[in-house]
Design a protein around this motif. Sequence first.
Motif, PDB file in Angstrom:
ATOM      1  N   ASN A 130       0.844  -1.190   0.000  1.00 54.22           N
ATOM      2  CA  ASN A 130       0.000   0.000   0.000  1.00 54.22           C
ATOM      3  C   ASN A 130       0.882   1.243   0.000  1.00 54.22           C
ATOM      4  O   ASN A 130       1.746   1.393   0.872  1.00 54.22           O
ATOM      5  N   VAL A 131       0.657   2.108  -0.961  1.00 55.78           N
ATOM      6  CA  VAL A 131       1.425   3.342  -1.096  1.00 55.78           C
ATOM      7  C   VAL A 131       0.460   4.515  -1.079  1.00 55.78           C
ATOM      8  O   VAL A 131      -0.479   4.571  -1.888  1.00 55.78           O
ATOM      9  N   SER A 154      -1.681   3.662 -11.609  1.00 58.32           N
ATOM     10  CA  SER A 154      -2.438   2.813 -10.683  1.00 58.32           C
ATOM     11  C   SER A 154      -3.365   1.852 -11.415  1.00 58.32           C
ATOM     12  O   SER A 154      -3.720   0.798 -10.874  1.00 58.32           O
ATOM     13  N   ALA A 155      -3.756   2.198 -12.644  1.00 60.64           N
ATOM     14  CA  ALA A 155      -4.665   1.325 -13.401  1.00 60.64           C
ATOM     15  C   ALA A 155      -3.973   0.069 -13.915  1.00 60.64           C
ATOM     16  O   ALA A 155      -4.649  -0.922 -14.211  1.00 60.64           O
ATOM     17  N   VAL A 156      -2.664   0.087 -14.047  1.00 67.07           N
ATOM     18  CA  VAL A 156      -1.953  -1.070 -14.603  1.00 67.07           C
ATOM     19  C   VAL A 156      -1.162  -1.816 -13.533  1.00 67.07           C
ATOM     20  O   VAL A 156      -0.466  -2.781 -13.854  1.00 67.07           O
ATOM     21  N   LEU A 157      -1.262  -1.409 -12.292  1.00 64.24           N
ATOM     22  CA  LEU A 157      -0.550  -2.099 -11.227  1.00 64.24           C
ATOM     23  C   LEU A 157      -1.223  -3.425 -10.901  1.00 64.24           C
ATOM     24  O   LEU A 157      -2.432  -3.583 -11.103  1.00 64.24           O
ATOM     25  N   PRO A 158      -0.492  -4.400 -10.411  1.00 59.58           N
ATOM     26  CA  PRO A 158      -1.116  -5.679 -10.022  1.00 59.58           C
ATOM     27  C   PRO A 158      -2.063  -5.500  -8.850  1.00 59.58           C
ATOM     28  O   PRO A 158      -2.053  -4.475  -8.153  1.00 59.58           O
ATOM     29  N   ASP A 159      -2.872  -6.518  -8.628  1.00 69.03           N
ATOM     30  CA  ASP A 159      -3.894  -6.418  -7.585  1.00 69.03           C
ATOM     31  C   ASP A 159      -3.294  -6.294  -6.189  1.00 69.03           C
ATOM     32  O   ASP A 159      -3.959  -5.776  -5.280  1.00 69.03           O
ATOM     33  N   THR A 160      -2.087  -6.777  -5.998  1.00 69.29           N
ATOM     34  CA  THR A 160      -1.478  -6.730  -4.675  1.00 69.29           C
ATOM     35  C   THR A 160      -0.895  -5.356  -4.343  1.00 69.29           C
ATOM     36  O   THR A 160      -0.475  -5.135  -3.208  1.00 69.29           O
ATOM     37  N   VAL A 161      -0.858  -4.455  -5.313  1.00 66.69           N
ATOM     38  CA  VAL A 161      -0.295  -3.121  -5.104  1.00 66.69           C
ATOM     39  C   VAL A 161      -1.415  -2.097  -5.173  1.00 66.69           C
ATOM     40  O   VAL A 161      -2.185  -2.064  -6.143  1.00 66.69           O
ATOM     41  N   LEU A 163      -2.190   2.011  -4.902  1.00 65.60           N
ATOM     42  CA  LEU A 163      -1.619   3.350  -4.943  1.00 65.60           C
ATOM     43  C   LEU A 163      -2.739   4.361  -4.727  1.00 65.60           C
ATOM     44  O   LEU A 163      -3.667   4.446  -5.521  1.00 65.60           O
ATOM     45  N   ARG A 164      -2.636   5.091  -3.622  1.00 66.77           N
ATOM     46  CA  ARG A 164      -3.625   6.120  -3.299  1.00 66.77           C
ATOM     47  C   ARG A 164      -2.935   7.474  -3.264  1.00 66.77           C
ATOM     48  O   ARG A 164      -1.827   7.587  -2.728  1.00 66.77           O
ATOM     49  N   TRP A 175       5.576  17.228  -0.198  1.00 66.60           N
ATOM     50  CA  TRP A 175       5.162  15.872  -0.514  1.00 66.60           C
ATOM     51  C   TRP A 175       5.295  14.999   0.731  1.00 66.60           C
ATOM     52  O   TRP A 175       6.026  15.302   1.663  1.00 66.60           O
ATOM     53  N   GLU A 176       4.567  13.899   0.710  1.00 65.91           N
ATOM     54  CA  GLU A 176       4.620  12.929   1.800  1.00 65.91           C
ATOM     55  C   GLU A 176       4.290  11.549   1.229  1.00 65.91           C
ATOM     56  O   GLU A 176       3.357  11.404   0.429  1.00 65.91           O
ATOM     57  N   VAL A 177       5.068  10.564   1.625  1.00 66.46           N
ATOM     58  CA  VAL A 177       4.910   9.195   1.141  1.00 66.46           C
ATOM     59  C   VAL A 177       4.806   8.268   2.338  1.00 66.46           C
ATOM     60  O   VAL A 177       5.607   8.354   3.280  1.00 66.46           O
ATOM     61  N   THR A 178       3.826   7.391   2.314  1.00 65.15           N
ATOM     62  CA  THR A 178       3.660   6.354   3.331  1.00 65.15           C
ATOM     63  C   THR A 178       3.544   5.018   2.628  1.00 65.15           C
ATOM     64  O   THR A 178       2.729   4.870   1.705  1.00 65.15           O
ATOM     65  N   LEU A 179       4.338   4.061   3.064  1.00 68.97           N
ATOM     66  CA  LEU A 179       4.395   2.747   2.411  1.00 68.97           C
ATOM     67  C   LEU A 179       4.259   1.671   3.474  1.00 68.97           C
ATOM     68  O   LEU A 179       4.860   1.750   4.547  1.00 68.97           O
ATOM     69  N   ASP A 180       3.485   0.669   3.147  1.00 67.77           N
ATOM     70  CA  ASP A 180       3.281  -0.466   4.054  1.00 67.77           C
ATOM     71  C   ASP A 180       3.122  -1.712   3.194  1.00 67.77           C
ATOM     72  O   ASP A 180       2.290  -1.735   2.272  1.00 67.77           O
ATOM     73  N   GLY A 181       3.933  -2.733   3.469  1.00 71.58           N
ATOM     74  CA  GLY A 181       3.880  -3.930   2.632  1.00 71.58           C
ATOM     75  C   GLY A 181       4.244  -5.176   3.400  1.00 71.58           C
ATOM     76  O   GLY A 181       4.832  -5.130   4.486  1.00 71.58           O
ATOM     77  N   ARG A 182       3.860  -6.310   2.808  1.00 70.01           N
ATOM     78  CA  ARG A 182       4.190  -7.611   3.377  1.00 70.01           C
ATOM     79  C   ARG A 182       4.425  -8.587   2.232  1.00 70.01           C
ATOM     80  O   ARG A 182       3.717  -8.549   1.209  1.00 70.01           O
ATOM     81  N   ALA A 183       5.414  -9.428   2.392  1.00 68.80           N
ATOM     82  CA  ALA A 183       5.755 -10.423   1.379  1.00 68.80           C
ATOM     83  C   ALA A 183       6.233 -11.690   2.068  1.00 68.80           C
ATOM     84  O   ALA A 183       6.594 -11.689   3.249  1.00 68.80           O
ATOM     85  N   VAL A 184       6.242 -12.778   1.320  1.00 68.85           N
ATOM     86  CA  VAL A 184       6.754 -14.067   1.783  1.00 68.85           C
ATOM     87  C   VAL A 184       7.901 -14.447   0.867  1.00 68.85           C
ATOM     88  O   VAL A 184       7.765 -14.405  -0.364  1.00 68.85           O
ATOM     89  N   MET A 185       9.029 -14.810   1.448  1.00 66.18           N
ATOM     90  CA  MET A 185      10.214 -15.070   0.654  1.00 66.18           C
ATOM     91  C   MET A 185      10.961 -16.291   1.184  1.00 66.18           C
ATOM     92  O   MET A 185      10.766 -16.718   2.320  1.00 66.18           O
TER      93      MET A 185
END
Length: 218
Positions: A130-131, A154-161, A163-164, A175-185
Amino acid sequence: MAWAYGVLPWAVGLLLVGGLFTLMCYWPLRLETSLRARGLADGSWFLAGGFSVSLAQVAFVWARGVSPQLSFLLFGRKLSWKPDWNRKLSRPVPKRVKAATRRAWARLDPVNLGLKILEERRHLRLRYLNVDLAYGFKDPLLTGRLVGALSMLSAVLPDTVTLRQAPRWDFEDGWEVTLDGRAVMKPWLMLLDVAAYVVRQMRSRPAPPSEPLAAEGR
């Protein structure tokens, strides 16, 4: 048959070690990351965030005029070690080590190595990212153009991404950017694949001629 009883404990031990190593390689680890950054019209900015892999966490803070600071946590306890960004090596790297490093890198193709590293994304599965963007400029036309560009992106990004964006029309740069993500590796599989590729490349390409080294200390 006495030898079989003597070998049996070693065989069982090797099987257990091999099984644990295989399990460690294929056991997925959860990667979580968060980031927040802000820039103001006066040129000041700050960057703060962190990421965690399993039981290890790293947090960082950086701002204009302030050296970056890192914090390491293991099993929820903060480690006492802190990096010193202004510290230099007390002893220079020996010339023989530098020459050996140059010969090793000369046997690798950096482009192919980069492509190989990109291929390892198959061992990484993004759960969500989430961005959130908030921005504004003195020129409202520039703000509008960025709104349109980000909307198309944002229209061509994958479903897991996700962008707001929240554009501001206050005629001020910021400007201000907030990012939150989770992945499995599976990091160990990534490292093994890259290490095996490096070994194959170094064995298949001839070593460059060694350069004569001057006597150290002169």
